[in-house]
Enzyme design. Structure first.
Site, PDB file in Angstrom:
ATOM      1  N   LYS A  53       0.846  -1.204   0.000  1.00  0.00           N
ATOM      2  CA  LYS A  53       0.000   0.000   0.000  1.00  0.00           C
ATOM      3  C   LYS A  53       0.877   1.247   0.000  1.00  0.00           C
ATOM      4  O   LYS A  53       0.618   2.209  -0.740  1.00  0.00           O
ATOM      5  CB  LYS A  53      -0.942  -0.011   1.215  1.00  0.00           C
ATOM      6  CG  LYS A  53      -2.077  -1.024   1.074  1.00  0.00           C
ATOM      7  CD  LYS A  53      -2.878  -1.245   2.358  1.00  0.00           C
ATOM      8  CE  LYS A  53      -3.887  -2.373   2.169  1.00  0.00           C
ATOM      9  NZ  LYS A  53      -4.701  -2.675   3.338  1.00  0.00           N
ATOM     10  N   GLN A  97      -4.586  -1.331   9.519  1.00  0.00           N
ATOM     11  CA  GLN A  97      -4.584  -2.671   8.919  1.00  0.00           C
ATOM     12  C   GLN A  97      -5.227  -3.677   9.880  1.00  0.00           C
ATOM     13  O   GLN A  97      -4.902  -3.724  11.071  1.00  0.00           O
ATOM     14  CB  GLN A  97      -3.149  -3.084   8.569  1.00  0.00           C
ATOM     15  CG  GLN A  97      -3.023  -4.397   7.829  1.00  0.00           C
ATOM     16  CD  GLN A  97      -3.644  -4.371   6.420  1.00  0.00           C
ATOM     17  OE1 GLN A  97      -3.757  -3.328   5.787  1.00  0.00           O
ATOM     18  NE2 GLN A  97      -4.060  -5.529   5.940  1.00  0.00           N
ATOM     19  N   ASP A 120     -11.090   3.164   4.099  1.00  0.00           N
ATOM     20  CA  ASP A 120     -11.395   1.728   4.012  1.00  0.00           C
ATOM     21  C   ASP A 120     -12.903   1.499   3.904  1.00  0.00           C
ATOM     22  O   ASP A 120     -13.334   0.400   3.564  1.00  0.00           O
ATOM     23  CB  ASP A 120     -10.908   1.015   5.285  1.00  0.00           C
ATOM     24  CG  ASP A 120      -9.612   0.253   5.059  1.00  0.00           C
ATOM     25  OD1 ASP A 120      -9.429  -0.281   3.957  1.00  0.00           O
ATOM     26  OD2 ASP A 120      -8.802   0.188   6.005  1.00  0.00           O
TER      27      ASP A 120
END
Ligand code: GUN
Length: 294
Positions: A53, A97, A120
């Site tokens: 990422k 994460q 997200d």
């Protein structure tokens, strides 16, 4: 029939080229889009996702604020870091994460992220908006899957989509997105999971199978009809002594046998994975644009 391979890397590269231009346009206005990245602990798969990422951010010109925290980090310290990022105008998106270590309450962490920076799409405000068909940050993996289908010319409208897996990250949001009254939706959706009796009974009826169960060989050739479209979301490490790192990545689908029956199929790696990251970049750029009201 032998399936066409849906090349996620290539579709992602096209989208990233578009996003690079968007990032450059923002820079001309004096704005560098920024992503705050938080990884707690040393899970090897999570480490490699986060590294991918950050590299992708660098490639297209997004600033990333990398925070790799010890597994023992407390809930309080993690929330304090999120709150700092919520208040930081250089950060347009925040990525924590998952999964988090067991002592951390994941729902509370996701609630702490400002919905305006929730790239997200995991905050209940964004989930609620998505379900209601309102504009919101869309979760990256489901959004990436829809982009793969659309950009491969596969009709979603009217299709019977069978999703195998009901996670908060993939199955649940994807089912909701696919039933929206929109060109990217209008599908008939069946969601199967570990308690489904006779999984094959459902997958055999599918025009599109989306495998997100997290288990190799969940979908085999006898479970699908001729001409099916198969999207494999699985990323499973299986031991392989012939590889230098000692393992190889496989999806949830028995690729070789299913490929012989399907019309389209995604490979693992190189299918859904590159799209998930691309949609994160997309959301971050969108957030930066919103911050300066473009
Ligand atoms: N873990 C697995 N997939 C994801 C994702 O899309 N976002 C985050 N934050 N964690 C994940």
């Amino acid at each position: 029939m032998t399936a066409k391979i849906i090349d996620g890397k290539q579709i992602a590269a096209q989208m990233r080229a578009e996003l690079k231009q968007e990032a450059a346009k923002l820079k001309q206005k004096g704005i560098t889009a920024g992503l705050g990245v938080i990884l707690v602990g040393e899970d090897p798969a999570s480490q490699s996702y986060v590294t991918a990422k950050e590299r992708a951010c660098e490639e297209i010109g997004i600033y990333s604020d990398d925070n790799r925290l010890a597994a023992e980090t407390t809930q309080k310290d993690l929330i304090a870091l999120i709150e700092k990022m919520n208040a930081d105008s250089k950060i347009n998106g925040i990525l924590v994460q998952l999964p988090l270590p067991k002592h951390i309450n994941e729902s509370e962490i996701l609630l702490a992220i400002s919905p305006e920076k929730d790239v997200d799409g995991f905050h209940p405000v964004n989930i609620g908006k998505m379900v209601a068909g309102q504009k919101a940050f869309l979760p990256c993996t489901p959004h990436g899957i829809i982009q793969l289908l659309m950009r491969s010319g596969i009709a979603i409208e009217g299709a019977h989509v069978v999703i195998v897996g009901r996670s908060n990250i993939v199955g649940k949001p994807l089912a909701n997105m696919l039933i929206q009254k929109a060109p990217t939706g209008n599908a008939t959706v069946t969601v199967c999971h570990t308690r489904t009796k006779d999984l094959a009974k459902y997958t055999r009826q599918a025009d599109i199978v989306i495998a997100a169960a997290g288990r190799p060989n969940t979908i085999t050739a006898d479970m699908v009809k001729d001409g099916v479209v198969v999207i494999d979301v699985g990323v499973n490490r299986v031991d392989d002594a012939t590889k230098k790192r000692g393992y190889r990545l496989v999806g949830d689908v028995d690729f070789e046998s299913v490929k012989a029956k399907a019309s389209f199929i995604t490979p693992v790696p190189g299918g859904v994975g590159p799209m998930t990251i691309t949609m994160l970049l997309y959301n971050t750029i969108e957030s930066a644009k919103k911050a300066i009201k473009l």
